[in-house]
Design an enzyme around this catalytic site. Sequence first.
Site, PDB file in Angstrom:
ATOM      1  N   GLU A 151       0.851  -1.205   0.000  1.00  0.00           N
ATOM      2  CA  GLU A 151       0.000   0.000   0.000  1.00  0.00           C
ATOM      3  C   GLU A 151       0.885   1.252   0.000  1.00  0.00           C
ATOM      4  OE1 GLU A 151      -3.018   0.443  -0.828  1.00  0.00           O
ATOM      5  OE2 GLU A 151      -4.361   0.669   0.881  1.00  0.00           O
ATOM      6  N   THR A 203      -5.536   7.867  -5.244  1.00  0.00           N
ATOM      7  CA  THR A 203      -5.316   8.173  -3.824  1.00  0.00           C
ATOM      8  C   THR A 203      -4.159   9.154  -3.651  1.00  0.00           C
ATOM      9  OG1 THR A 203      -6.194   6.042  -3.172  1.00  0.00           O
ATOM     10  CG2 THR A 203      -4.804   7.147  -1.573  1.00  0.00           C
TER      11      THR A 203
HETATM   12  N1  HSE Z   1      -7.321   7.080   4.271  1.00  0.00           N
HETATM   13  C1  HSE Z   1      -6.984   7.042   2.876  1.00  0.00           C
HETATM   14  C2  HSE Z   1      -7.267   8.404   2.248  1.00  0.00           C
HETATM   15  C3  HSE Z   1      -7.796   5.984   2.214  1.00  0.00           C
HETATM   16  O1  HSE Z   1      -8.350   8.947   2.511  1.00  0.00           O
HETATM   17  O2  HSE Z   1      -6.426   8.934   1.548  1.00  0.00           O
HETATM   18  C4  HSE Z   1      -7.497   5.809   0.754  1.00  0.00           C
HETATM   19  O3  HSE Z   1      -8.504   4.972   0.186  1.00  0.00           O
END
Ligand code: HSE
Length: 328
Positions: A151, A203
């Site tokens: 990730e 992301t």
């Molecule tokens: N917590 C992360 C974000 C999750 O909001 O960037 C990504 O799916």
Amino acid sequence: MEKYHGKDLCKACTREAFYLSPTEVINVIKVVSPATSANLGSGFDVFGLALSSPADEMRFREIEDGVRIKVRGYPVPESSEENIAGYVASRVLSAKGVEAGVEISINKKIRPKSGLGSSAASAVGAAYGVNELFNLEMSREEILHFALMGEKYFSGAEHADNIAACLYGGFTCVSYYPLKVLSITPPEFLEYAVLLPEVEVETRSARAMLPEKVPLASHVRNLANAAFLVAGMLRGDGNAIRTGIRDEIITPLRKNYIPHFEELSSAAIKAGALGFAISGSGPACIALCDSSKIAGEGMAGVLSEVYQKHGLECTTYAGKVGVGCSVK
Ligand code: HSE
């Protein structure tokens, strides 16, 4: 689980093998790795919820050496170092000194760049599947560690919210340094509806737009909301969940790239949702529901009607909270 046995004992594990045919040993595992919704408003990078659909299906087969990736469903790279599952599988094999390789056939049912933990499902599924295939006896913490490596490498940030929910199922909270997971079984009444617009959000770029610092007052309000959300999940208190899902730090910045976010949110709340939030980094959005008031399916209908009205396409998913990654 499905297993074929050939003439030799599996090189890398102690699974029993029988002389069924004069072919190579073929050891096969099938894994289901669920979509997840991260953040749930107030819990940026901390909260995660496993969904009962969609889920990736992954088939692991022992091969002579290396990592080979085959993909159907949503297209993702097949080169093992460009595919997050391939990357994670390679790390596990070398860290554990496995003297064999793995072929991973992925039926990618979770759309990439959707905000539904597509990369987390691949990363967790890979670490989980390789562990099962070669009987490595890794703990969940170790599986999480390898999934997080993937990730981090692919999204550029060490967020474990999606991978924790994907591995443990239910509702999860993570704390960092050292990484710990609190796994909570959500109340029986809790259902969700997800609306996924035909928009892609990476992301990495959705994180790049976030501020380095937040005002103390916003932090206090979000912290209070997060506490209510956890308490609501533990106590089965819908009103606490309603208070807890609100977020004033991340959502105002990210909602602009989700077509008609405010209208979706108002429609969901009007129809009786406990709360409405961007799912992870979006563009998917999630409504949490008390199924004694309105079921997830009904809520999905309410959300899709908003898009129909605007002539926009979307996909919806609805159901009960899901279980973690498992062998099929
Ligand atoms: N917590 C992360 C974000 C999750 O909001 O960037 C990504 O799916």
